[in-house]
Design a protein around this motif. Structure first.
Motif, PDB file in Angstrom:
ATOM      1  N   LEU A   7      41.636 -29.048  -7.801  1.00 44.77           N
ATOM      2  CA  LEU A   7      40.632 -30.100  -7.754  1.00 44.77           C
ATOM      3  C   LEU A   7      39.298 -29.449  -8.086  1.00 44.77           C
ATOM      4  O   LEU A   7      38.951 -28.405  -7.509  1.00 44.77           O
ATOM      5  CB  LEU A   7      40.573 -30.731  -6.359  1.00 44.77           C
ATOM      6  N   ALA A   8      38.555 -30.027  -9.028  1.00 42.79           N
ATOM      7  CA  ALA A   8      37.265 -29.471  -9.439  1.00 42.79           C
ATOM      8  C   ALA A   8      36.138 -30.424  -9.077  1.00 42.79           C
ATOM      9  O   ALA A   8      36.193 -31.606  -9.404  1.00 42.79           O
ATOM     10  CB  ALA A   8      37.258 -29.190 -10.941  1.00 42.79           C
ATOM     11  N   LEU A   9      35.131 -29.885  -8.411  1.00 37.37           N
ATOM     12  CA  LEU A   9      33.952 -30.659  -8.030  1.00 37.37           C
ATOM     13  C   LEU A   9      32.759 -30.149  -8.820  1.00 37.37           C
ATOM     14  O   LEU A   9      32.517 -28.943  -8.871  1.00 37.37           O
ATOM     15  CB  LEU A   9      33.655 -30.477  -6.539  1.00 37.37           C
ATOM     16  N   LYS A  10      32.015 -31.056  -9.427  1.00 39.11           N
ATOM     17  CA  LYS A  10      30.765 -30.683 -10.089  1.00 39.11           C
ATOM     18  C   LYS A  10      29.691 -30.710  -9.013  1.00 39.11           C
ATOM     19  O   LYS A  10      29.510 -31.728  -8.328  1.00 39.11           O
ATOM     20  CB  LYS A  10      30.454 -31.664 -11.218  1.00 39.11           C
ATOM     21  N   VAL A  11      28.992 -29.588  -8.831  1.00 40.46           N
ATOM     22  CA  VAL A  11      28.020 -29.451  -7.747  1.00 40.46           C
ATOM     23  C   VAL A  11      26.647 -29.081  -8.297  1.00 40.46           C
ATOM     24  O   VAL A  11      26.532 -28.555  -9.399  1.00 40.46           O
ATOM     25  CB  VAL A  11      28.488 -28.402  -6.710  1.00 40.46           C
ATOM     26  N   ASP A  12      25.621 -29.340  -7.501  1.00 41.31           N
ATOM     27  CA  ASP A  12      24.273 -28.973  -7.922  1.00 41.31           C
ATOM     28  C   ASP A  12      23.772 -27.699  -7.248  1.00 41.31           C
ATOM     29  O   ASP A  12      22.752 -27.157  -7.635  1.00 41.31           O
ATOM     30  CB  ASP A  12      23.293 -30.126  -7.711  1.00 41.31           C
ATOM     31  N   ASP A  13      24.485 -27.193  -6.234  1.00 46.52           N
ATOM     32  CA  ASP A  13      24.104 -25.947  -5.562  1.00 46.52           C
ATOM     33  C   ASP A  13      25.383 -25.186  -5.213  1.00 46.52           C
ATOM     34  O   ASP A  13      26.021 -25.452  -4.193  1.00 46.52           O
ATOM     35  CB  ASP A  13      23.283 -26.254  -4.313  1.00 46.52           C
ATOM     36  N   GLU A  62      31.665 -31.913 -21.860  1.00 48.11           N
ATOM     37  CA  GLU A  62      32.472 -31.560 -20.686  1.00 48.11           C
ATOM     38  C   GLU A  62      31.697 -31.820 -19.396  1.00 48.11           C
ATOM     39  O   GLU A  62      32.246 -32.339 -18.431  1.00 48.11           O
ATOM     40  CB  GLU A  62      32.903 -30.100 -20.748  1.00 48.11           C
ATOM     41  N   SER A  63      30.398 -31.484 -19.388  1.00 49.08           N
ATOM     42  CA  SER A  63      29.615 -31.679 -18.162  1.00 49.08           C
ATOM     43  C   SER A  63      29.484 -33.157 -17.801  1.00 49.08           C
ATOM     44  O   SER A  63      29.354 -33.512 -16.636  1.00 49.08           O
ATOM     45  CB  SER A  63      28.226 -31.052 -18.303  1.00 49.08           C
ATOM     46  N   LEU A  64      29.532 -34.012 -18.811  1.00 47.24           N
ATOM     47  CA  LEU A  64      29.370 -35.454 -18.581  1.00 47.24           C
ATOM     48  C   LEU A  64      30.694 -36.216 -18.556  1.00 47.24           C
ATOM     49  O   LEU A  64      30.691 -37.442 -18.431  1.00 47.24           O
ATOM     50  CB  LEU A  64      28.460 -36.042 -19.662  1.00 47.24           C
ATOM     51  N   ALA A  65      31.823 -35.511 -18.659  1.00 47.14           N
ATOM     52  CA  ALA A  65      33.138 -36.165 -18.746  1.00 47.14           C
ATOM     53  C   ALA A  65      33.399 -37.120 -17.594  1.00 47.14           C
ATOM     54  O   ALA A  65      34.026 -38.157 -17.771  1.00 47.14           O
ATOM     55  CB  ALA A  65      34.251 -35.118 -18.832  1.00 47.14           C
ATOM     56  N   SER A  66      32.925 -36.792 -16.408  1.00 40.14           N
ATOM     57  CA  SER A  66      33.150 -37.646 -15.237  1.00 40.14           C
ATOM     58  C   SER A  66      31.878 -38.305 -14.733  1.00 40.14           C
ATOM     59  O   SER A  66      31.856 -38.861 -13.645  1.00 40.14           O
ATOM     60  CB  SER A  66      33.779 -36.828 -14.111  1.00 40.14           C
ATOM     61  N   GLY A  67      30.817 -38.201 -15.506  1.00 39.32           N
ATOM     62  CA  GLY A  67      29.558 -38.825 -15.137  1.00 39.32           C
ATOM     63  C   GLY A  67      28.483 -37.812 -14.818  1.00 39.32           C
ATOM     64  O   GLY A  67      28.727 -36.609 -14.787  1.00 39.32           O
ATOM     65  N   LYS A  68      27.283 -38.317 -14.585  1.00 42.74           N
ATOM     66  CA  LYS A  68      26.141 -37.465 -14.263  1.00 42.74           C
ATOM     67  C   LYS A  68      26.137 -37.126 -12.784  1.00 42.74           C
ATOM     68  O   LYS A  68      26.640 -37.886 -11.965  1.00 42.74           O
ATOM     69  CB  LYS A  68      24.833 -38.176 -14.620  1.00 42.74           C
ATOM     70  N   GLY A  69      25.539 -35.987 -12.463  1.00 45.53           N
ATOM     71  CA  GLY A  69      25.357 -35.592 -11.076  1.00 45.53           C
ATOM     72  C   GLY A  69      26.631 -35.079 -10.432  1.00 45.53           C
ATOM     73  O   GLY A  69      27.699 -35.057 -11.050  1.00 45.53           O
ATOM     74  N   PRO A  70      26.534 -34.657  -9.167  1.00 40.71           N
ATOM     75  CA  PRO A  70      27.694 -34.153  -8.429  1.00 40.71           C
ATOM     76  C   PRO A  70      28.784 -35.218  -8.323  1.00 40.71           C
ATOM     77  O   PRO A  70      28.492 -36.391  -8.114  1.00 40.71           O
ATOM     78  CB  PRO A  70      27.128 -33.814  -7.052  1.00 40.71           C
ATOM     79  N   PHE A  75      41.104 -33.191 -11.756  1.00 36.78           N
ATOM     80  CA  PHE A  75      42.143 -32.544 -10.966  1.00 36.78           C
ATOM     81  C   PHE A  75      43.158 -31.949 -11.928  1.00 36.78           C
ATOM     82  O   PHE A  75      43.254 -32.360 -13.080  1.00 36.78           O
ATOM     83  CB  PHE A  75      42.793 -33.500  -9.953  1.00 36.78           C
ATOM     84  N   GLY A  76      43.884 -30.951 -11.460  1.00 37.92           N
ATOM     85  CA  GLY A  76      44.840 -30.253 -12.312  1.00 37.92           C
ATOM     86  C   GLY A  76      46.265 -30.426 -11.825  1.00 37.92           C
ATOM     87  O   GLY A  76      46.531 -30.346 -10.624  1.00 37.92           O
ATOM     88  N   ILE A  77      47.160 -30.657 -12.774  1.00 37.47           N
ATOM     89  CA  ILE A  77      48.580 -30.835 -12.468  1.00 37.47           C
ATOM     90  C   ILE A  77      49.363 -29.699 -13.108  1.00 37.47           C
ATOM     91  O   ILE A  77      49.271 -29.463 -14.318  1.00 37.47           O
ATOM     92  CB  ILE A  77      49.090 -32.193 -12.997  1.00 37.47           C
ATOM     93  N   GLU A  78      50.106 -28.988 -12.296  1.00 40.12           N
ATOM     94  CA  GLU A  78      50.951 -27.891 -12.759  1.00 40.12           C
ATOM     95  C   GLU A  78      52.241 -28.474 -13.331  1.00 40.12           C
ATOM     96  O   GLU A  78      52.870 -29.323 -12.699  1.00 40.12           O
ATOM     97  CB  GLU A  78      51.263 -26.986 -11.565  1.00 40.12           C
ATOM     98  N   THR A 113      40.291 -41.604 -15.615  1.00 35.17           N
ATOM     99  CA  THR A 113      40.136 -40.400 -14.817  1.00 35.17           C
ATOM    100  C   THR A 113      40.365 -39.155 -15.663  1.00 35.17           C
ATOM    101  O   THR A 113      41.271 -39.114 -16.487  1.00 35.17           O
ATOM    102  CB  THR A 113      41.141 -40.407 -13.646  1.00 35.17           C
ATOM    103  N   VAL A 114      39.554 -38.119 -15.436  1.00 32.91           N
ATOM    104  CA  VAL A 114      39.737 -36.852 -16.131  1.00 32.91           C
ATOM    105  C   VAL A 114      40.686 -35.982 -15.317  1.00 32.91           C
ATOM    106  O   VAL A 114      40.539 -35.835 -14.105  1.00 32.91           O
ATOM    107  CB  VAL A 114      38.389 -36.121 -16.349  1.00 32.91           C
ATOM    108  N   ALA A 115      41.680 -35.422 -15.991  1.00 35.22           N
ATOM    109  CA  ALA A 115      42.661 -34.532 -15.365  1.00 35.22           C
ATOM    110  C   ALA A 115      42.953 -33.396 -16.330  1.00 35.22           C
ATOM    111  O   ALA A 115      42.440 -33.370 -17.453  1.00 35.22           O
ATOM    112  CB  ALA A 115      43.932 -35.302 -15.024  1.00 35.22           C
ATOM    113  N   GLU A 116      43.768 -32.454 -15.907  1.00 37.11           N
ATOM    114  CA  GLU A 116      44.197 -31.372 -16.785  1.00 37.11           C
ATOM    115  C   GLU A 116      45.627 -30.997 -16.435  1.00 37.11           C
ATOM    116  O   GLU A 116      46.073 -31.215 -15.307  1.00 37.11           O
ATOM    117  CB  GLU A 116      43.281 -30.152 -16.672  1.00 37.11           C
ATOM    118  N   ILE A 117      46.329 -30.467 -17.440  1.00 36.95           N
ATOM    119  CA  ILE A 117      47.653 -29.909 -17.182  1.00 36.95           C
ATOM    120  C   ILE A 117      47.552 -28.403 -17.353  1.00 36.95           C
ATOM    121  O   ILE A 117      46.813 -27.906 -18.209  1.00 36.95           O
ATOM    122  CB  ILE A 117      48.749 -30.521 -18.090  1.00 36.95           C
TER     123      ILE A 117
END
Length: 127
Positions: A7-13, A62-70, A75-78, A113-117
């Protein structure tokens, strides 16, 4: 069977957010690295990889793929077979948003939703 491993979270700090997950929930840092236009810090609870991503700016696709801000970025699926799973994405009309040949393969799932394999054992566990 495929499973969610990341699971990836875009954070500001990055530092403050890392301390929070480490001190409040006991997550352990596994790796911090520079990737394209951001810094990724990977933490784990021993089961899931939690990536905290701090972008240099909100200018790249890529930075804007899920929207602006945190936000939850993706999420990633194996999967057992990356090539086969990538082909299945196309049959469902998923938009691949990562550059060709880049692993993990990020995509926009039905519903937006943005995901990855990722291949098996992509994410490290604490020693």
């Amino acid at each position: 069977m495929s499973r969610i491993v990341h699971l990836a979270l875009k954070v500001d700090d990055l530092e403050k957010t890392s301390r929070f997950y480490e001190e409040v929930f006991g997550f352990k840092e596994v790796e911090t690295s520079r990737v394209r236009d951001h810094t990724s810090r990977h933490l784990t609870d021993g089961t899931i990889d939690l990536a905290l991503i701090q972008y240099d700016s909100e200018g790249s696709a890529e930075s804007l793929a899920s929207g602006k801000g945190p936000c939850i970025h993706h999420f990633g699926i194996e999967v057992d077979d990356l090539k086969s799973a990538a082909a299945e994405l196309k049959t469902f009309g998923c938009e691949v948003i990562s550059d060709p040949g880049v692993i993990p393969i990020k995509f926009r799932a039905p519903g937006g939703t943005v995901a990855e394999i990722v291949p098996k054992a992509r994410y490290k566990k604490p020693e």
